[in-house]
Design a protein around this motif. Structure first.
Motif, PDB file in Angstrom:
ATOM      1  N   ASP A 213      -9.739   0.891   1.370  1.00  0.00           N
ATOM      2  CA  ASP A 213      -9.184   1.733   0.360  1.00  0.00           C
ATOM      3  C   ASP A 213      -7.456   1.768   0.188  1.00  0.00           C
ATOM      4  O   ASP A 213      -7.089   1.985   1.290  1.00  0.00           O
ATOM      5  CB  ASP A 213      -9.789   3.111   0.674  1.00  0.00           C
ATOM      6  N   GLY A 214      -7.284   1.914  -1.056  1.00  0.00           N
ATOM      7  CA  GLY A 214      -5.830   1.948  -1.164  1.00  0.00           C
ATOM      8  C   GLY A 214      -5.204   0.898  -1.131  1.00  0.00           C
ATOM      9  O   GLY A 214      -3.857   1.033  -1.382  1.00  0.00           O
ATOM     10  N   MET A 215      -5.702  -0.461  -0.884  1.00  0.00           N
ATOM     11  CA  MET A 215      -4.917  -1.723  -0.750  1.00  0.00           C
ATOM     12  C   MET A 215      -4.387  -2.046  -2.263  1.00  0.00           C
ATOM     13  O   MET A 215      -5.105  -1.894  -3.134  1.00  0.00           O
ATOM     14  CB  MET A 215      -5.838  -2.612  -0.004  1.00  0.00           C
ATOM     15  N   VAL A 216      -3.179  -2.503  -2.342  1.00  0.00           N
ATOM     16  CA  VAL A 216      -2.880  -3.377  -3.427  1.00  0.00           C
ATOM     17  C   VAL A 216      -2.505  -4.724  -3.280  1.00  0.00           C
ATOM     18  O   VAL A 216      -1.808  -5.145  -2.298  1.00  0.00           O
ATOM     19  CB  VAL A 216      -1.359  -2.445  -3.760  1.00  0.00           C
ATOM     20  N   ILE A 217      -3.179  -5.521  -4.086  1.00  0.00           N
ATOM     21  CA  ILE A 217      -2.750  -7.026  -4.304  1.00  0.00           C
ATOM     22  C   ILE A 217      -2.318  -7.214  -5.685  1.00  0.00           C
ATOM     23  O   ILE A 217      -2.636  -6.696  -6.563  1.00  0.00           O
ATOM     24  CB  ILE A 217      -4.434  -7.530  -4.223  1.00  0.00           C
ATOM     25  N   LYS A 218      -1.358  -8.203  -5.285  1.00  0.00           N
ATOM     26  CA  LYS A 218      -0.430  -8.563  -6.620  1.00  0.00           C
ATOM     27  C   LYS A 218      -1.036  -9.838  -6.985  1.00  0.00           C
ATOM     28  O   LYS A 218      -0.872 -10.985  -6.027  1.00  0.00           O
ATOM     29  CB  LYS A 218       0.898  -8.682  -6.363  1.00  0.00           C
ATOM     30  N   VAL A 219      -1.419 -10.410  -8.453  1.00  0.00           N
ATOM     31  CA  VAL A 219      -1.744 -11.507  -8.674  1.00  0.00           C
ATOM     32  C   VAL A 219      -1.140 -11.701 -10.041  1.00  0.00           C
ATOM     33  O   VAL A 219      -1.103 -10.881 -11.023  1.00  0.00           O
ATOM     34  CB  VAL A 219      -3.282 -11.627  -9.054  1.00  0.00           C
ATOM     35  N   GLY A 220      -0.365 -12.816 -10.228  1.00  0.00           N
ATOM     36  CA  GLY A 220       0.638 -12.730 -11.352  1.00  0.00           C
ATOM     37  C   GLY A 220       1.542 -11.557 -11.384  1.00  0.00           C
ATOM     38  O   GLY A 220       2.268 -11.623 -10.325  1.00  0.00           O
ATOM     39  N   VAL A 221       1.554 -11.028 -12.484  1.00  0.00           N
ATOM     40  CA  VAL A 221       2.616  -9.860 -12.626  1.00  0.00           C
ATOM     41  C   VAL A 221       1.773  -8.652 -12.481  1.00  0.00           C
ATOM     42  O   VAL A 221       2.259  -7.564 -12.797  1.00  0.00           O
ATOM     43  CB  VAL A 221       3.233 -10.244 -13.954  1.00  0.00           C
ATOM     44  N   SER A 222       0.465  -8.790 -12.243  1.00  0.00           N
ATOM     45  CA  SER A 222      -0.176  -7.596 -12.310  1.00  0.00           C
ATOM     46  C   SER A 222      -0.571  -7.337 -10.627  1.00  0.00           C
ATOM     47  O   SER A 222      -0.846  -7.942  -9.876  1.00  0.00           O
ATOM     48  CB  SER A 222      -1.784  -7.969 -13.033  1.00  0.00           C
ATOM     49  N   MET A 223      -0.446  -5.708 -10.731  1.00  0.00           N
ATOM     50  CA  MET A 223      -0.757  -5.358  -9.241  1.00  0.00           C
ATOM     51  C   MET A 223      -2.240  -4.507  -9.243  1.00  0.00           C
ATOM     52  O   MET A 223      -2.454  -3.902 -10.331  1.00  0.00           O
ATOM     53  CB  MET A 223       0.250  -4.228  -8.853  1.00  0.00           C
ATOM     54  N   LEU A 224      -3.329  -5.104  -8.403  1.00  0.00           N
ATOM     55  CA  LEU A 224      -4.327  -4.417  -8.566  1.00  0.00           C
ATOM     56  C   LEU A 224      -4.399  -3.121  -7.316  1.00  0.00           C
ATOM     57  O   LEU A 224      -4.268  -3.814  -6.068  1.00  0.00           O
ATOM     58  CB  LEU A 224      -5.613  -5.296  -8.041  1.00  0.00           C
ATOM     59  N   ARG A 225      -5.016  -2.157  -7.609  1.00  0.00           N
ATOM     60  CA  ARG A 225      -5.194  -1.168  -6.712  1.00  0.00           C
ATOM     61  C   ARG A 225      -6.791  -1.207  -6.430  1.00  0.00           C
ATOM     62  O   ARG A 225      -7.389  -0.896  -7.237  1.00  0.00           O
ATOM     63  CB  ARG A 225      -4.670   0.277  -7.082  1.00  0.00           C
ATOM     64  N   ILE A 226      -7.111  -1.267  -4.953  1.00  0.00           N
ATOM     65  CA  ILE A 226      -8.396  -1.284  -4.637  1.00  0.00           C
ATOM     66  C   ILE A 226      -9.015   0.036  -4.175  1.00  0.00           C
ATOM     67  O   ILE A 226      -8.314   0.883  -3.251  1.00  0.00           O
ATOM     68  CB  ILE A 226      -8.541  -2.300  -3.546  1.00  0.00           C
ATOM     69  N   THR A 227     -10.326   0.454  -4.424  1.00  0.00           N
ATOM     70  CA  THR A 227     -10.967   1.504  -3.902  1.00  0.00           C
ATOM     71  C   THR A 227     -12.320   1.107  -3.738  1.00  0.00           C
ATOM     72  O   THR A 227     -13.133   0.583  -4.714  1.00  0.00           O
ATOM     73  CB  THR A 227     -10.938   2.542  -5.228  1.00  0.00           C
ATOM     74  N   LEU A 228     -12.745   1.138  -2.725  1.00  0.00           N
ATOM     75  CA  LEU A 228     -14.287   1.007  -2.272  1.00  0.00           C
ATOM     76  C   LEU A 228     -15.236   2.387  -2.546  1.00  0.00           C
ATOM     77  O   LEU A 228     -15.014   3.329  -1.959  1.00  0.00           O
ATOM     78  CB  LEU A 228     -14.459   0.521  -0.677  1.00  0.00           C
ATOM     79  N   ALA A 229     -15.975   2.094  -3.435  1.00  0.00           N
ATOM     80  CA  ALA A 229     -16.821   3.215  -3.756  1.00  0.00           C
ATOM     81  C   ALA A 229     -18.316   3.032  -3.804  1.00  0.00           C
ATOM     82  O   ALA A 229     -18.859   1.658  -3.373  1.00  0.00           O
ATOM     83  CB  ALA A 229     -16.461   3.452  -5.265  1.00  0.00           C
ATOM     84  N   THR A 230     -19.086   3.950  -3.774  1.00  0.00           N
ATOM     85  CA  THR A 230     -20.522   3.806  -3.770  1.00  0.00           C
ATOM     86  C   THR A 230     -21.162   4.438  -5.237  1.00  0.00           C
ATOM     87  O   THR A 230     -20.406   5.244  -5.924  1.00  0.00           O
ATOM     88  CB  THR A 230     -21.112   4.655  -2.660  1.00  0.00           C
ATOM     89  N   ASN A 231     -22.503   4.156  -5.594  1.00  0.00           N
ATOM     90  CA  ASN A 231     -22.828   4.637  -6.681  1.00  0.00           C
ATOM     91  C   ASN A 231     -23.186   6.274  -6.871  1.00  0.00           C
ATOM     92  O   ASN A 231     -23.408   6.783  -7.721  1.00  0.00           O
ATOM     93  CB  ASN A 231     -24.299   3.861  -6.893  1.00  0.00           C
ATOM     94  N   ASN A 232     -23.060   6.919  -5.436  1.00  0.00           N
ATOM     95  CA  ASN A 232     -23.196   8.396  -5.324  1.00  0.00           C
ATOM     96  C   ASN A 232     -21.826   9.082  -5.690  1.00  0.00           C
ATOM     97  O   ASN A 232     -21.877   9.991  -5.601  1.00  0.00           O
ATOM     98  CB  ASN A 232     -23.633   8.822  -3.971  1.00  0.00           C
ATOM     99  N   GLU A 233     -20.902   8.207  -5.850  1.00  0.00           N
ATOM    100  CA  GLU A 233     -19.486   9.023  -6.222  1.00  0.00           C
ATOM    101  C   GLU A 233     -19.451   9.209  -7.651  1.00  0.00           C
ATOM    102  O   GLU A 233     -19.934   8.386  -8.586  1.00  0.00           O
ATOM    103  CB  GLU A 233     -18.561   7.958  -5.670  1.00  0.00           C
TER     104      GLU A 233
END
Length: 233
Positions: A213-233
């Motif tokens: 959760d909260g991890m940020v990955i850079k691909v190209g010029v795009s920064m991707l913020r990651i959130t691990l979620a469940t269908n109950n959220e």
């Protein structure tokens, strides 16, 4: 019969009144040949790109098959209990140890199933926070044998189950993938040209990065913020 034409000009020169009819026709023929060669080269480049993408998909399928077989080998199995009625050397301490081992194994199996249900019902939320797709959000649901791909490609598997970024000039056609493996979600750079970065570190090609959760990955010029979620959220 020879059709050689005296043509002391460049094919990009504009014809003048000094040109002969043969020279004008020869220029037109040469320009048409040039355009044909350019289209041929474009077609070859597209076919080579499609070939590389197809090859990458075949290798991904192979790796998923190997991973699935390894995962099945890692599944815990219940330890068989020893029947005192048929074992002459059985004693109370052995029975107790056997029962405890069996109970522990059953608990591990139950926990395994519980975690698997949680992963199978969960998903990865990817929010783009920089670049031409800033503000876009994608909910990805990778499967054990069906990762979600990200890249510049506009192919069906990118548009419908992954992330398509055709306007990001630094992203490779097939840049990376999100996958689920051994009860966890991962991101894998599939050998992109410009690479991927997480927390200031370059990711090794084809090496899974466990997502948090909260991890940020850079691909190209795009920064991707990651959130691990469940269908109950």
């Amino acid at each position: 019969m020879s059709l050689a034409v005296d043509f002391p000009y460049d094919i990009n020169d504009e014809p003048t009144e000094e040109w002969t009819v043969e020279q004008v026709l020869h220029r037109s023929l040469m320009r048409r040949c040039q355009r044909t060669y350019e289209k041929r080269d474009e077609l070859i480049a597209r076919l080579e790109a499609q070939f590389e993408e197809g090859k990458a998909e075949i290798w991904d399928s192979y790796r998923r098959s190997v991973a699935a077989m390894n995962e099945s080998d890692d599944m815990p199995q219940s330890t068989a209990e020893i029947d005192p009625a048929t074992d002459e050397n059985a004693n109370p301490s052995q029975e107790t140890a056997s029962a405890a081992t069996s109970k522990l194994s059953d608990m591990e199996v139950a926990e395994e199933k519980k975690v698997r249900r949680k992963v199978s019902s969960g998903y990865i939320r990817v929010e783009i926070i920089t670049g031409p797709y800033n503000g876009n959000t994608y909910d990805l649901k990778p499967k054990i044998r069906g990762p979600c791909f990200i890249g510049r490609s506009s192919g069906k598997k990118f548009r419908e189950r992954g992330i398509s970024l055709p306007d990001d000039p630094e992203v490779s056609t097939s840049h990376g993938k999100f996958e689920v493996k051994k009860k966890k979600f991962y991101f894998v750079d599939t050998g992109s040209t410009n690479g991927s970065i997480c927390e200031g570190k370059d990711l090794e090609p084809n090496e899974p990065l466990e997502l948090k959760d909260g991890m940020v990955i850079k691909v190209g010029v795009s920064m991707l913020r990651i959130t691990l979620a469940t269908n109950n959220e």
